[in-house]
Design a protein around this motif. Structure first.
Motif, PDB file in Angstrom:
ATOM      1  N   ILE A  62     -68.070  26.863  95.622  1.00  8.55           N
ATOM      2  CA  ILE A  62     -67.473  26.628  96.938  1.00  8.55           C
ATOM      3  C   ILE A  62     -67.327  27.941  97.697  1.00  8.55           C
ATOM      4  N   THR A  63     -67.921  28.001  98.876  1.00  7.11           N
ATOM      5  CA  THR A  63     -67.764  29.165  99.755  1.00  7.11           C
ATOM      6  C   THR A  63     -67.027  28.805 101.037  1.00  7.11           C
ATOM      7  N   ASP A  64     -67.047  27.513 101.400  1.00 10.61           N
ATOM      8  CA  ASP A  64     -66.378  27.062 102.622  1.00 10.61           C
ATOM      9  C   ASP A  64     -65.962  25.607 102.415  1.00 10.61           C
ATOM     10  N   ALA A  65     -64.647  25.368 102.364  1.00  6.17           N
ATOM     11  CA  ALA A  65     -64.129  24.007 102.157  1.00  6.17           C
ATOM     12  C   ALA A  65     -63.459  23.476 103.412  1.00  6.17           C
ATOM     13  N   SER A  66     -63.893  23.943 104.575  1.00  4.60           N
ATOM     14  CA  SER A  66     -63.256  23.539 105.829  1.00  4.60           C
ATOM     15  C   SER A  66     -63.739  22.200 106.347  1.00  4.60           C
ATOM     16  N   SER A  67     -64.908  21.718 105.857  1.00  4.09           N
ATOM     17  CA  SER A  67     -65.435  20.436 106.324  1.00  4.09           C
ATOM     18  C   SER A  67     -66.289  19.817 105.229  1.00  4.09           C
ATOM     19  N   PHE A  68     -66.443  18.497 105.307  1.00  4.17           N
ATOM     20  CA  PHE A  68     -67.199  17.785 104.277  1.00  4.17           C
ATOM     21  C   PHE A  68     -68.655  18.237 104.208  1.00  4.17           C
ATOM     22  N   GLU A  69     -69.267  18.517 105.363  1.00  3.86           N
ATOM     23  CA  GLU A  69     -70.697  18.820 105.358  1.00  3.86           C
ATOM     24  C   GLU A  69     -71.021  20.191 104.773  1.00  3.86           C
ATOM     25  N   LYS A  70     -70.002  21.029 104.559  1.00  4.41           N
ATOM     26  CA  LYS A  70     -70.255  22.381 104.040  1.00  4.41           C
ATOM     27  C   LYS A  70     -70.030  22.494 102.538  1.00  4.41           C
ATOM     28  N   LEU A  71     -69.638  21.420 101.892  1.00  2.44           N
ATOM     29  CA  LEU A  71     -69.318  21.480 100.469  1.00  2.44           C
ATOM     30  C   LEU A  71     -70.586  21.443  99.598  1.00  2.44           C
ATOM     31  N   PRO A  72     -70.554  22.132  98.454  1.00  2.00           N
ATOM     32  CA  PRO A  72     -71.736  22.209  97.559  1.00  2.00           C
ATOM     33  C   PRO A  72     -71.809  21.024  96.603  1.00  2.00           C
TER      34      PRO A  72
END
Length: 325
Positions: A62-72
């Motif tokens: 995880i590098t960015d958990a601010s939105s659903f579309e950015k999750l790994p």
């Protein structure tokens, strides 16, 4: 349950928490053995039938958990498929050796309108489109689901776009295709045509109704002109129950059940999930794509059209589905 609730409610913090916890429980212990592969086949047990492994998350990535579309999500790196048992997986591989050799052909079905009588709007005439010929006459977020077969069903206008869009993909490539809409999308026609095509798409309302120890599930087809109680004699005219799917005599290499919760049913000890998708598998389909949630008609339409575009580009089904997602 926390993962399911987070997905239903769109609560990202609860989602990340549960998706990473499940990853740690289920995949972390074997991670070193699978991290360098490209395809995972999941054979679930018990409550794990409810888990979409596609969306599990390795906390370390995880590098960015601010939105659903950015999750790994796991599906960003793996093709993922599921089955009921190793024995049935082997049987399906043998079955696919036969069905995959069939000439590409498509059968699509979308009832679109469901209400009759006083609650019905203007009824459109049913029609069939078939490759090589013309039509033969005979944006709210709407979920393709009905919790109770006695309740009013909303029309699914995007399903016409969905099925027709895929039909046109086949037609443009000169492949055999047929699609049934409105009152032509009935149970009799489904049983008549479904066994003759390599690819099958059924786009409609699904329902899952639990009454005590019993679970009633199925899909809605074109409604009859008269409509009594959904559990009365006439209900069989416009509902394909899960029990009926075991007798469809399919030869399909792929069936796409584009309806809500088509992979959810009753968990039975020693058998697993008794859901709509299982009946299609037993009746001869080599591969099935289904849903674990209530799905909106608009984005589902986009997903399935993209899926078939990749399939016609000769991608494998799991790879095509991953890229479409």
């Amino acid at each position: 349950k926390q993962l399911q609730n987070a997905i239903h409610l769109g609560h990202i913090e609860n989602f990340v928490e549960s998706a990473t916890q499940l990853f740690d429980l289920l995949l972390r212990p074997i991670w070193k053995h699978i991290e360098n592969t490209s395809h995972l086949t999941i054979i679930p047990h018990g409550e794990l039938y409810y888990v979409p492994f596609d969306v599990l998350i390795n906390q370390e990535q995880i590098t960015d958990a601010s939105s659903f579309e950015k999750l790994p999500y796991l599906i960003r790196n793996y093709n993922i498929s599921y089955h009921y048992s190793a024995t049935m997986l082997l049987h399906s591989h043998k079955r696919q050796q036969q069905t995959s050799e069939r000439i590409d052909s498509f059968f699509g079905l979308a009832p679109i309108q469901f209400e009759t009588g006083e609650n019905a709007g203007e009824k459109k005439e049913g029609y069939v489109v078939k490759s090589g010929g013309s039509q033969e006459k005979n944006r709210r977020r709407v979920l393709k689901s009905s919790n109770n077969v006695e309740t009013a069903l909303q029309d699914l206008e995007d399903t016409e776009t969905e099925v027709k869009g895929i039909y046109e993909l086949f037609e443009k490539q000169g492949k055999e295709a047929i699609a049934l809409f409105y009152d032509q999308a009935n149970k009799e026609n489904l049983k008549t045509y479904i066994g003759g095509y390599k690819y099958v798409l059924i786009s409609t309302h699904g329902f899952l109704q639990e009454t005590g120890k019993n679970t009633l599930s199925g899909i809605h087809l074109a409604a009859p002109q008269k409509r009594e109680t959904a559990l009365g004699a006439e209900s069989d005219e416009f509902i394909l129950h899960t029990s009926e799917t075991y007798h469809l005599n399919l030869n399909a290499d792929l069936v796409v059940l584009s309806s809500c919760e088509s992979g959810i049913g009753k968990l039975q000890q020693g058998e697993g999930m008794m859901a709509l998708n299982r009946g299609f598998l037993y009746s001869g389909a080599a591969n099935i794509i289904y849903s674990l949630f209530k799905i909106p008609q608009d984005s589902t339409s986009q997903l399935t059209q993209t899926l078939f575009r990749y399939i016609l580009e000769e991608e494998g089904y799991a790879q095509a589905l991953r890229k479409a997602k």
